[in-house]
Design an enzyme around this catalytic site. Sequence first.
Site, PDB file in Angstrom:
ATOM      1  CG  ASP A  33      -2.903 -33.036  13.046  1.00 37.54           C
ATOM      2  OD1 ASP A  33      -4.111 -32.990  13.328  1.00 37.54           O
ATOM      3  OD2 ASP A  33      -2.124 -32.069  13.183  1.00 37.54           O
ATOM      4  CE  LYS A  90      -4.892 -28.363  12.314  1.00 33.90           C
ATOM      5  NZ  LYS A  90      -5.540 -28.324  13.605  1.00 33.90           N
ATOM      6  N   GLY A 162       2.702 -28.326  17.471  1.00 35.80           N
ATOM      7  CA  GLY A 162       3.955 -28.582  16.777  1.00 35.80           C
ATOM      8  C   GLY A 162       5.197 -28.491  17.654  1.00 35.80           C
ATOM      9  NE  ARG A 174      -2.916 -27.838  36.716  1.00 34.46           N
ATOM     10  CZ  ARG A 174      -3.456 -28.660  37.616  1.00 34.46           C
ATOM     11  NH1 ARG A 174      -4.592 -28.336  38.220  1.00 34.46           N
ATOM     12  NH2 ARG A 174      -2.871 -29.796  37.914  1.00 34.46           N
ATOM     13  CB  SER A 245       3.634 -32.747  15.095  1.00 35.16           C
ATOM     14  OG  SER A 245       3.044 -31.514  14.766  1.00 35.16           O
TER      15      SER A 245
END
Lengths: 301, 192
Positions: A33, A90, A162, A174, A245
């Site tokens: 990002d 996005k 975030g 998983r 982030s």
Amino acid sequence: MEERYGQDTNAHPDRYSLNKNLAEMLKGGVIMDVTTPEQAKIAEEAGAVAVMALERVPADIRKQGGVARMSDPKIIKAIKQAVSIPVMAKCRIGHFVEAQILEAIGVDFIDESEVLTPADEFCHIDKKKFKVPFVCGARDLGEALRRIAEGAAMIRTKGEAGTGNVVEAVRHIRTINAQIRKLQNMPREELITAAKEMGAPYELVLYVAQHGRLPVVNFAAGGVATPADAALLMQLGCDGVFVGSGIFKSENPEKRARAIVKAVAHYDDPEILAEVSEDLGEPMPGLELERLESRYAERGW
Amino acid sequence: MKVGVLAFQGAVREHMNMLKRAGAEPVAVKREKELYEVDALILPGGESTVIGKFLRETELGRIIIERAKSGMPVWGTCAGMILLAKRIVNENYVHLGLMDIWVRRNAYGSQLDSFIVRRPVLAVSPKPLELVFIRAPYAEKASPGVEVLLELDGKIVAARQNNLLATAFHPEVTDDPSFHKFFLEMVSSDCE
């Protein structure tokens, strides 16, 4: 049918295969990002395989609250100018006009993302109407296959963006792996029941049972903060990693970015992992999931 | 015969599968000892900036240059073609700098400009092959020592120079192992 539902751009077999294969080329890579052209350059130089162009990283979206929307096209275009690697952006879940805008400015990939505030609580975007490839988040196999049925060329775990907390991403990969293993052991007559139960098209369920994997690449995303987090998700079978982030909210973004790139390429080599984990400075501040006001992973269906 | 696929990043799995189908033993190469084990090497598609960075930061780049200069067959697809080139148009760096071609990165544009064409590549197969161009480069020119295998609209998209092979497209994502067989023939004639 065709008249009623319009022309599927992606339904042209060449276009979908080109888009799936662009995602294949990203395997073993880290998608970062970035919010400015300068950050994009740092990411590219650190070895990012692509960048996600944003106005705010998820940690800030979380902090500031309010409705999170598609970024200003100007920012995305400036980032596109700054780097030679693919640029992703996005749009909100279900917001097909934001997607049209992103396609019009020529992004290489659209992330229909739960990190932004959903625009539609019933429908995701009909991604087959677009020429540009889409990546979508998933918490389980049914969700992944529904997105693929809509035309997604790439899947990622939702994780919990975030937070700097990898636990949800681990849960999601998983879950998907366990569901794939289960399908592989089923006789064919049980697959139709499985398709019904997970709410996914039978053809895709059959593909997964036969091949033991999704028909598109599956990246890890949501909460990756350290090289070890990234390698953990790779060892669990992800094809690559998104870091949101985790890089530019840490003390030394450049060094951490390089370290995560190395950790993803050498995910199975603990000696290299030890080396790159050393002296990275403070990671982004982490959040415990119980304290979150909103769970992004619960957005979409 | 053991054929390595440089495995830091990119379409490694596809090349490994195709090599198996074409009758070779594929080896994923990330470490020096793996590189010394193989008779030939494929540089896969992916991001050339990323793979190139790993080549510089490890000893692998130096060893590939050394082994290629002493005759090891090396094939670069897409990003791999950029890694092989002696010149990258508009850039002031090169990666391995082995092949006398002038390569332009992202030459066709963004992902929206990616495309597939079907053409025979006479040296490789008389029947049309599926040529998959994904954010592909092409070579604007090549030195006389380079044998051009295919041009598309006047741009070089497949070429060979002695033990080096470069394709701007991705035979590894198709169903046809012809190009891999062609490369393996280069490897066997090199072993003789």
